[in-house]
Design an enzyme around this catalytic site. Structure first.
Site, mmCIF file in Angstrom:
data_model
loop_
_atom_site.group_PDB
_atom_site.id
_atom_site.type_symbol
_atom_site.label_atom_id
_atom_site.label_comp_id
_atom_site.label_asym_id
_atom_site.label_seq_id
_atom_site.Cartn_x
_atom_site.Cartn_y
_atom_site.Cartn_z
ATOM 1 N N CYS A 138 0.895 -1.261 -0.064
ATOM 2 C CA CYS A 138 0.212 0.104 -0.043
ATOM 3 C C CYS A 138 0.897 1.275 0.043
ATOM 4 O O CYS A 138 1.258 1.676 0.939
ATOM 5 C CB CYS A 138 -0.836 0.117 1.291
ATOM 6 S SG CYS A 138 -1.945 -1.620 1.508
ATOM 7 N N ALA A 139 1.640 1.561 -1.210
ATOM 8 C CA ALA A 139 2.600 2.417 -1.038
ATOM 9 C C ALA A 139 2.202 3.972 -1.147
ATOM 10 O O ALA A 139 2.998 4.855 -0.690
ATOM 11 C CB ALA A 139 3.623 2.022 -2.250
ATOM 12 N N PRO A 141 0.975 7.650 -0.584
ATOM 13 C CA PRO A 141 1.566 8.270 -1.653
ATOM 14 C C PRO A 141 3.225 8.092 -1.511
ATOM 15 O O PRO A 141 3.775 8.802 -2.549
ATOM 16 C CB PRO A 141 1.496 9.955 -1.246
ATOM 17 C CG PRO A 141 1.399 9.622 0.271
ATOM 18 C CD PRO A 141 0.647 8.297 0.808
ATOM 19 N N SER A 143 5.853 7.842 0.927
ATOM 20 C CA SER A 143 7.130 8.297 1.772
ATOM 21 C C SER A 143 7.664 7.126 2.250
ATOM 22 O O SER A 143 9.023 7.203 2.433
ATOM 23 C CB SER A 143 6.559 9.137 2.786
ATOM 24 O OG SER A 143 5.533 8.617 3.507
ATOM 25 N N LYS A 144 7.100 6.176 2.698
ATOM 26 C CA LYS A 144 7.920 4.928 3.215
ATOM 27 C C LYS A 144 8.576 4.075 2.044
ATOM 28 O O LYS A 144 9.531 3.499 2.210
ATOM 29 C CB LYS A 144 7.068 3.968 4.008
ATOM 30 C CG LYS A 144 6.533 4.567 5.368
ATOM 31 C CD LYS A 144 5.619 3.534 6.083
ATOM 32 C CE LYS A 144 4.937 4.185 7.090
ATOM 33 N NZ LYS A 144 3.736 5.172 6.729
ATOM 34 N N ASP A 203 1.651 -1.335 4.882
ATOM 35 C CA ASP A 203 1.117 -0.047 5.590
ATOM 36 C C ASP A 203 -0.366 0.150 5.069
ATOM 37 O O ASP A 203 -0.427 0.931 4.509
ATOM 38 C CB ASP A 203 2.213 0.859 5.030
ATOM 39 C CG ASP A 203 1.944 2.309 6.163
ATOM 40 O OD1 ASP A 203 1.613 2.201 7.282
ATOM 41 O OD2 ASP A 203 2.164 3.356 5.498
ATOM 42 N N CYS A 256 -1.616 3.702 11.362
ATOM 43 C CA CYS A 256 -1.544 5.096 12.178
ATOM 44 C C CYS A 256 -2.725 5.187 13.054
ATOM 45 O O CYS A 256 -3.447 6.057 13.094
ATOM 46 C CB CYS A 256 -1.487 6.144 11.376
ATOM 47 S SG CYS A 256 -0.267 6.139 10.242
#
Ligand SMILES: C[S@@+](CC[C@H](N)C(=O)[O-])C[C@H]1O[C@@H](n2cnc3c(N)ncnc32)[C@H](O)[C@@H]1O
Length: 721
Positions: A138-139, A141, A143-144, A203, A256
């Protein structure tokens, strides 16, 4: 390397006005009432923290998240930027008090060197090594993903920068993570074997209540039913991830959210179903300095009234599809056996951060229904695929032997990305038949809206070798155009390219590789391509020629003028320019070097074009302003770059790399702005030169159909979170 700092850069009052961190809230910080009794009652029931800490927890949640920034890039530049920021800004700040709150000076995050802001820690716990095959499910936007790419490039330090997603070993594809297809790779014996990933990041989409300090609208919108709606999706994504994970590999599941329904419930149900194939890793020794709470072993399933369903049987029939068994905590015995306490929950009052949850899963053997790794022959693969369109292997000749050492003929294959329009990319996903449905609900047969999924592939074969071996494009360049002339050549990893070609029936590729060469059919220039600013750092070490060492004053001239004539530069630069014919050129500025062979990743490298009598850079206006300031130039004195000038008067070329290639417009502008001494020099002599030059520069044809896009990462090495 990347470095971090955290601190309240803005006093509260400024934060209120600037809207800093108030992403979704257009009304402004002051108007959001940071109260939500349902939220408080719910989490008190869930015991996410001891009741005596409740006030500290709530008080931290109500404060704006401190601004954090991460310095990305490669070692040399990152260190330079950090030293610069410290020396010129941070050291001059003093700790202040405002409205009773102490405003600290920015300070490095305490838990080590390679750490971003708290919410990025999941990517660090993945422990990515440079030879890993990594899937970020689940990339968006991204940042990870950027952090994962940095980890993949970590060994290369100064050689290969990891600029966000600009990497030859990254491929962005668009699939629903629940049904991410099985992919294959070519084995040396000619068979195809299923790709299993060394590292996977899940994520997952979540209720996001750990981000309340930043996304203040959550105060108003929060409802416990969000977690109930998301649980099954999260479980399906995690389950698919574990199926694609190699034995011996690691998977990080993160949210989160504070909510155990989205966290421990998801993890424990997948772990228990794995019958020992998956284990929770003990990460207590990792990221020292990061304060954390152990995973919960029990929690409650509460409906919207709010009423607790103590057990699945208590759920009324009409709600049974919504409240599924995996939401309830496991038995005490199971929770103990699977070490549920090894999950990590970060709470805001421990270190003035956001809230999030992480679990690191290790796969120690195959899952109960997982078969032996699949090995298929090419014929078998073709039989199972409906469509048998094969890659077009049109030959493209890169003629510019001047520019790239050993560049001869390159066989360029097709990327499938151009078959997907932007709309298609976000709307049409047809699950492939080999996405296992074991333990998850049937894949939807209708069109579903999805986000990007990023697939990052190992870079065991370093990109660096490909040019030296005399096959600039041979097996690592891709083009995205079907038929006709190839527009751009993307520099990618051999494995990425092979995987795209092997799996093109299944993969919806959005992006791969770095744009390195762009088509440029300039008359009188024996090269069909020009260099691209985006890819220059990758290609620069292999360029034997077309490099010019320039002085600071030359950069100022180049940045502040559209198409400066050769004679306006330093003697040294003029001498070098005389040795080149028209075409792509690279300007290198580095006060610390006296010879081009000493150029390093710290040097400023700018792609440009050499015309008959003038030169230009291929940078957008923002980047030029940035470099101009860096070199001590005065932006306000440059008509071409002054803030006063309407944007549209600076035209850009169609490839997005720089100004429009119609040199006449720029020259007219140059001639028309006669308010500086330099420009008054535009005399008759210049006019003659100008006419001559237009013959070269203005005949360069713009690339068709390319949407302009600047390279903001060039101009903004400091990224805010
Ligand atoms: C928590 S965010 C990921 C943030 C990302 N890892 C980062 O660091 O920038 C979850 C993302 O998953 C996307 N998403 C939602 N459903 C999905 C699905 N079925 N498959 C893949 N991605 C999905 C969401 O749109 C959202 O962008």
């Amino acid at each position: 390397m990347y470095l971090s700092a955290i601190g309240n850069l803005w006093p509260n009052g400024m934060a209120k006005n600037s809207g800093w961190g108030e992403k979704q809230d257009r009304r402004g910080y002051a108007e959001i009432i940071k109260e939500n009794k349902t939220f408080e009652n719910y989490y008190k029931e869930q015991n996410i923290i001891p009741i005596e800490e409740w006030e500290a927890f709530m008080s931290a949640l109500k404060k704006p998240l401190p601004a954090t920034f991460r310095i990305t890039g490669f070692r040399g530049q990152a260190e330079q930027v950090l030293e610069f920021v410290k020396g010129n800004y941070i050291n001059n700040l003093v700790t202040k008090t405002q409205d009773g709150d102490v405003i600290d000076k920015p300070y490095p995050l305490p838990w080590g060197h390679r750490v971003g802001a708290g919410e990025h820690d999941p990517a660090l716990l993945l422990d990515v090594k440079s030879d890993h095959l990594v899937l970020d499910m689940c990339a968006a936007p991204g940042s990870k993903t950027a952090q994962i790419i940095e980890a993949l490039h970590a060994d290369e330090s100064d050689k290969q920068p990891a600029k966000r997603l600009n990497s030859p070993c990254c491929m962005v594809v668009n699939h629903d993570a629940r049904f991410f297809p099985k992919l294959f790779f070519d084995r040396p014996d000619g068979k195809k074997e299923q790709l299993m990933y060394d590292r996977i990041l899940c994520d997952v989409p979540c209720s996001g209540d750990g981000t309340m300090r930043k996304n203040t609208m959550i105060w108003k919108q929060w409802a416990q039913t969000s977690a109930i709606s998301l649980h099954n999706l999260q479980k399906q994504i995690l389950h698919r991830g574990t199926e694609l994970l190699a034995v011996g590999g690691k998977l990080v599941y993160s949210t989160c959210s504070f909510n155990p329904i989205e966290n421990e419930a998801v993890v424990s149900s997948v772990l228990i179903a794995s019958e020992g194939a998956l284990q929770l890793a003990d990460v207590s020794g990792l990221l020292p300095g990061l304060k954390r709470r152990s995973g919960l072993k029990s929690w409650k399933v509460i409906n919207e009234t709010p009423q607790e369903y103590a057990k699945p049987e208590d759920v009324p029939d009409k709600k049974k599809r919504r409240y599924i068994e995996s939401m309830w905590p496991p038995s005490e015995e199971d929770a103990e056996r699977i070490n549920l306490h090894r999950c990590v929950r970060i709470v805001p009052h421990d270190q003035n951060s956001g809230g999030f949850f992480v679990a690191v899963l290790e796969k120690v053997k195959r899952l109960p229904n997982e078969k032996e790794p699949i090995v298929k022959t090419v014929t078998e693969i073709q039989r199972t695929e409906d469509n048998t369109v094969s890659a077009d292997s049109t030959e493209v000749t890169v003629k510019d032997t001047d520019v790239i050492e050993n560049a001869a003929t390159s066989s360029v294959d097709e990327d499938i990305a151009d078959t997907i329009s932007t709309e298609d990319a976000v709307t049409s996903v047809t699950p492939t038949d080999d996405a296992s449905t074991e333990g998850i609900s049937e894949p939807p047969q209708k069109k579903v809206k999805t986000e990007k999924v990023t697939l990052i592939l190992s870079k065991k074969t370093p990109l660096i070798t490909l040019m030296v071996m005399g096959a600039v494009a041979g097996d690592k360049m891709l083009t995205r155009s079907f038929g006709g002339k190839k527009r751009n050549l993307y520099y990618t990893n051999k494995r990425v390219k092979q995987i795209i070609l092997t799996n093109q029936q299944k993969l919806k590729v959005i992006n791969s590789g770095i744009k390195t060469l762009c088509r440029s059919d300039a008359e009188g220039v024996d090269c069909s391509f020009r260099l691209s600013q985006e890819g220059i750092i990758s290609i620069f070490p292999f360029m034997s020629d077309r490099k010019v060492l320039v002085e600071q004053s030359d950069v100022i001239k180049l940045m502040s003028t559209e198409c400066p004539f050769d004679y306006t530069f330093s003697e040294k630069m003029q001498t070098q320019l005389k040795t080149f014919g028209q075409g792509s050129i690279v300007f290198v500025c580095d006060p610390e070097i006296s010879d081009l062979s000493q150029a390093s990743s710290k040097s400023l490298i700018i792609v440009g074009w050499k015309g008959k009598t003038s030169v230009r850079s291929y940078l957008d206006k923002n980047s030029r302003q940035h470099y101009l300031r860096m070199c001590g130039g005065d932006v306000s004195q440059s008509d071409a770059l002054s803030e006063k000038q309407p944007l549209e008067t600076i035209s850009r070329d169609a490839s997005g790399d720089g100004p429009e290639q119609d040199d006449r417009t720029a020259q007219e502008k140059f001639a028309g702005s006669a308010n500086s001494e330099e420009k008054k020099k535009t005399n008759k002599n210049d006019e003659t030169l100008k006419e001559a030059d237009q013959g070269g520069l203005s005949t360069i044809k713009a690339e068709e159909g390319q949407v302009g896009a600047s390279d903001p990462s060039e101009a903004t090495p400091v990224e805010t979170n």
